[in-house]
Scaffold this motif. Structure first.
Motif, PDB file in Angstrom:
ATOM      1  N   VAL A 166     -29.400  52.826  15.831  1.00 31.18           N
ATOM      2  CA  VAL A 166     -29.625  51.701  14.915  1.00 31.18           C
ATOM      3  C   VAL A 166     -30.189  50.524  15.695  1.00 31.18           C
ATOM      4  N   PRO A 167     -31.291  49.936  15.258  1.00 28.85           N
ATOM      5  CA  PRO A 167     -31.855  48.771  15.967  1.00 28.85           C
ATOM      6  C   PRO A 167     -30.915  47.572  15.852  1.00 28.85           C
ATOM      7  N   PRO A 168     -31.010  46.618  16.805  1.00 30.80           N
ATOM      8  CA  PRO A 168     -30.232  45.384  16.688  1.00 30.80           C
ATOM      9  C   PRO A 168     -30.575  44.668  15.382  1.00 30.80           C
ATOM     10  N   SER A 169     -29.609  43.958  14.850  1.00 28.88           N
ATOM     11  CA  SER A 169     -29.826  43.256  13.583  1.00 28.88           C
ATOM     12  C   SER A 169     -30.798  42.097  13.749  1.00 28.88           C
ATOM     13  N   ALA A 170     -31.398  41.694  12.628  1.00 29.82           N
ATOM     14  CA  ALA A 170     -32.315  40.547  12.642  1.00 29.82           C
ATOM     15  C   ALA A 170     -31.579  39.292  13.092  1.00 29.82           C
ATOM     16  N   GLU A 171     -30.316  39.181  12.707  1.00 25.07           N
ATOM     17  CA  GLU A 171     -29.520  38.011  13.095  1.00 25.07           C
ATOM     18  C   GLU A 171     -29.327  37.964  14.616  1.00 25.07           C
ATOM     19  N   ALA A 172     -29.049  39.120  15.218  1.00 29.79           N
ATOM     20  CA  ALA A 172     -28.855  39.172  16.666  1.00 29.79           C
ATOM     21  C   ALA A 172     -30.136  38.798  17.402  1.00 29.79           C
ATOM     22  N   VAL A 173     -31.271  39.268  16.909  1.00 34.95           N
ATOM     23  CA  VAL A 173     -32.558  38.950  17.527  1.00 34.95           C
ATOM     24  C   VAL A 173     -32.851  37.462  17.401  1.00 34.95           C
ATOM     25  N   ASP A 174     -32.564  36.883  16.233  1.00 36.52           N
ATOM     26  CA  ASP A 174     -32.793  35.451  16.028  1.00 36.52           C
ATOM     27  C   ASP A 174     -31.896  34.609  16.933  1.00 36.52           C
ATOM     28  N   GLU A 175     -30.645  35.025  17.091  1.00 34.11           N
ATOM     29  CA  GLU A 175     -29.727  34.299  17.972  1.00 34.11           C
ATOM     30  C   GLU A 175     -30.205  34.368  19.419  1.00 34.11           C
ATOM     31  N   LEU A 176     -30.702  35.539  19.820  1.00 36.03           N
ATOM     32  CA  LEU A 176     -31.233  35.684  21.174  1.00 36.03           C
ATOM     33  C   LEU A 176     -32.439  34.780  21.368  1.00 36.03           C
ATOM     34  N   ARG A 177     -33.320  34.729  20.385  1.00 34.07           N
ATOM     35  CA  ARG A 177     -34.512  33.889  20.496  1.00 34.07           C
ATOM     36  C   ARG A 177     -34.120  32.409  20.677  1.00 34.07           C
ATOM     37  N   GLU A 178     -33.135  31.954  19.939  1.00 34.83           N
ATOM     38  CA  GLU A 178     -32.688  30.562  20.062  1.00 34.83           C
ATOM     39  C   GLU A 178     -32.117  30.297  21.457  1.00 34.83           C
ATOM     40  N   TYR A 179     -31.334  31.249  21.966  1.00 32.30           N
ATOM     41  CA  TYR A 179     -30.745  31.103  23.298  1.00 32.30           C
ATOM     42  C   TYR A 179     -31.835  31.038  24.366  1.00 32.30           C
ATOM     43  N   VAL A 180     -32.799  31.931  24.283  1.00 37.95           N
ATOM     44  CA  VAL A 180     -33.899  31.948  25.247  1.00 37.95           C
ATOM     45  C   VAL A 180     -34.681  30.638  25.200  1.00 37.95           C
ATOM     46  N   ASP A 181     -34.976  30.170  24.002  1.00 41.89           N
ATOM     47  CA  ASP A 181     -35.709  28.910  23.847  1.00 41.89           C
ATOM     48  C   ASP A 181     -34.970  27.754  24.512  1.00 41.89           C
ATOM     49  N   THR A 182     -33.652  27.722  24.349  1.00 38.93           N
ATOM     50  CA  THR A 182     -32.837  26.637  24.908  1.00 38.93           C
ATOM     51  C   THR A 182     -32.908  26.636  26.431  1.00 38.93           C
ATOM     52  N   LEU A 183     -32.780  27.816  27.035  1.00 37.17           N
ATOM     53  CA  LEU A 183     -32.814  27.881  28.491  1.00 37.17           C
ATOM     54  C   LEU A 183     -34.209  27.647  29.057  1.00 37.17           C
ATOM     55  N   LEU A 184     -35.238  27.990  28.290  1.00 34.42           N
ATOM     56  CA  LEU A 184     -36.605  27.830  28.775  1.00 34.42           C
ATOM     57  C   LEU A 184     -37.102  26.387  28.733  1.00 34.42           C
ATOM     58  N   GLU A 185     -36.544  25.579  27.867  1.00 29.98           N
ATOM     59  CA  GLU A 185     -37.108  24.241  27.624  1.00 29.98           C
ATOM     60  C   GLU A 185     -37.264  23.406  28.895  1.00 29.98           C
ATOM     61  N   PRO A 186     -36.208  23.213  29.711  1.00 33.37           N
ATOM     62  CA  PRO A 186     -36.407  22.390  30.918  1.00 33.37           C
ATOM     63  C   PRO A 186     -37.363  23.032  31.926  1.00 33.37           C
ATOM     64  N   ALA A 187     -37.336  24.349  32.033  1.00 32.52           N
ATOM     65  CA  ALA A 187     -38.247  25.031  32.953  1.00 32.52           C
ATOM     66  C   ALA A 187     -39.694  24.856  32.516  1.00 32.52           C
ATOM     67  N   ALA A 188     -39.936  24.937  31.216  1.00 33.30           N
ATOM     68  CA  ALA A 188     -41.294  24.764  30.692  1.00 33.30           C
ATOM     69  C   ALA A 188     -41.832  23.372  31.023  1.00 33.30           C
TER      70      ALA A 188
END
Length: 314
Positions: A177-199
């Motif tokens: 079973v693929p990961p849920s859409a909610e899990a993918v969206d939560e991961l995307r938000e987490y990645v965005d948060t950590l990337l912001e200062p580096a960007a």
């Protein structure tokens, strides 16, 4: 001279043997690897499990035997994020040295980024101008930018594809079973948060040629239409943001246990592909990059080049 590089990563223990001398192209003479997935052998308390340590000792011992049989003159052995982040790293490293005779050097994330940057600079040359180099590993993401062989900015973030697959998507490598859409969206938000200062740091340095390395990017590029490995080392390869979004759009609906059936996808890393694609998409969006050139050289080659520079005649 014949050099050996033993790379203890989050997914594999990889021995690369090359014939090289200062100023020359390092020509591969032998390559072998063992899939250990050390990042998945970290227990709840942050320590590498006994089974993980046993597997590491065995793999390093096999690599040492192979290197001796190939008349390797200098074995450069290093470990990256999986060992670096383990709470019992010192104990594990001492055991590896006692039982195999191999002294593993633990690279910092910043050093990973710097050596990968060196490899990319040597591959593309000075005509590439200012470089941006991004590398998605199993345990961490490395970012670097600059005009010289030593980058002006070198950053490491805990955004490796294996780590995120385990901690955020909770992927079973054989899952149906693929990961849920909610899990993918939560991961995307987490990645965005950590990337912001580096960007922001990278944007201050700027770049003229954005480049990606690592198995994750090579798989994503292949799925987006880049040349297969059979086309050779020098075949130009790239990944566009449009192509990446198309790949992300269909792999998120494929069960982890079936991703290895896609052409160009490694069986050992297939279950990490979705998390890697989420990170790659966030990177290209945050950094406003429309296309990444794929470089076949990365950390191992950077370690080799750094060692050859030390041996250069004065």
């Amino acid at each position: 001279m014949r050099l050996g590089v033993l790379d203890v990563g989050s997914n594999t223990v990889h021995l690369l043997v090359v014939d090289a001398h200062h100023g020359a192209h390092p020509w591969p003479a032998h390559s072998e690897k063992v899939v250990l997935r050390l990042a998945e052998q970290i227990g709840p308390g942050g320590a590498l499990t006994e089974a993980g340590a046993d597997g590491l000792v065995k793999a390093v011992g096999m690599a040492r035997t192979a290197a001796d049989g190939l008349d390797v003159e200098d074995l450069l052995a290093f470990a990256t994020s999986a060992v670096r982040d383990a709470t019992n790293a010192g104990e594990v490293l001492a055991r590896v040295r006692a039982e195999t005779g191999v002294r593993l050097e633990v690279l910092s994330g910043a050093d990973e980024a710097r050596m990968t940057f060196l490899a990319v600079r040597r591959w593309f040359g000075w005509s590439a101008g200012r470089l941006l180099v991004v590398d998605i590993g199993g345990g961490s993401l490395e970012l670097a930018a600059g005009i010289d062989e030593d980058p002006e900015v070198a950053i490491s973030l805990p955004l490796g594809a294996g780590r995120l697959s385990r901690e955020w998507l909770r992927v079973d490598p054989a899952g149906t079973v693929p990961p849920s859409a909610e899990a993918v969206d939560e991961l995307r938000e987490y990645v965005d948060t950590l990337l912001e200062p580096a960007a922001k740091q990278l944007a201050e340095v700027g770049w003229e040629r954005p480049v990606a390395t690592s198995k994750t990017f090579r798989m994503l590029a292949r799925l987006a239409g880049a040349a297969p490995s059979g086309a050779g080392l020098w075949a130009p390869r790239s990944l566009t943001r449009t192509g990446l979004r198309q790949v992300l759009g269909f792999i998120r609906h494929i069960p982890p246990g079936q991703l290895h059936e896609l052409e160009g996808v490694s069986t050992g890393r297939a279950h990490q592909l979705l998390a890697g694609a989420v990170v790659a998409d966030a990177l290209m969006r945050r950094l406003d990059v429309d296309r990444l050139d794929i470089c076949p050289w990365a950390l191992r080659e950077g370690v080799i080049l750094c060692r050859l520079d030390q041996l250069a005649p004065m």
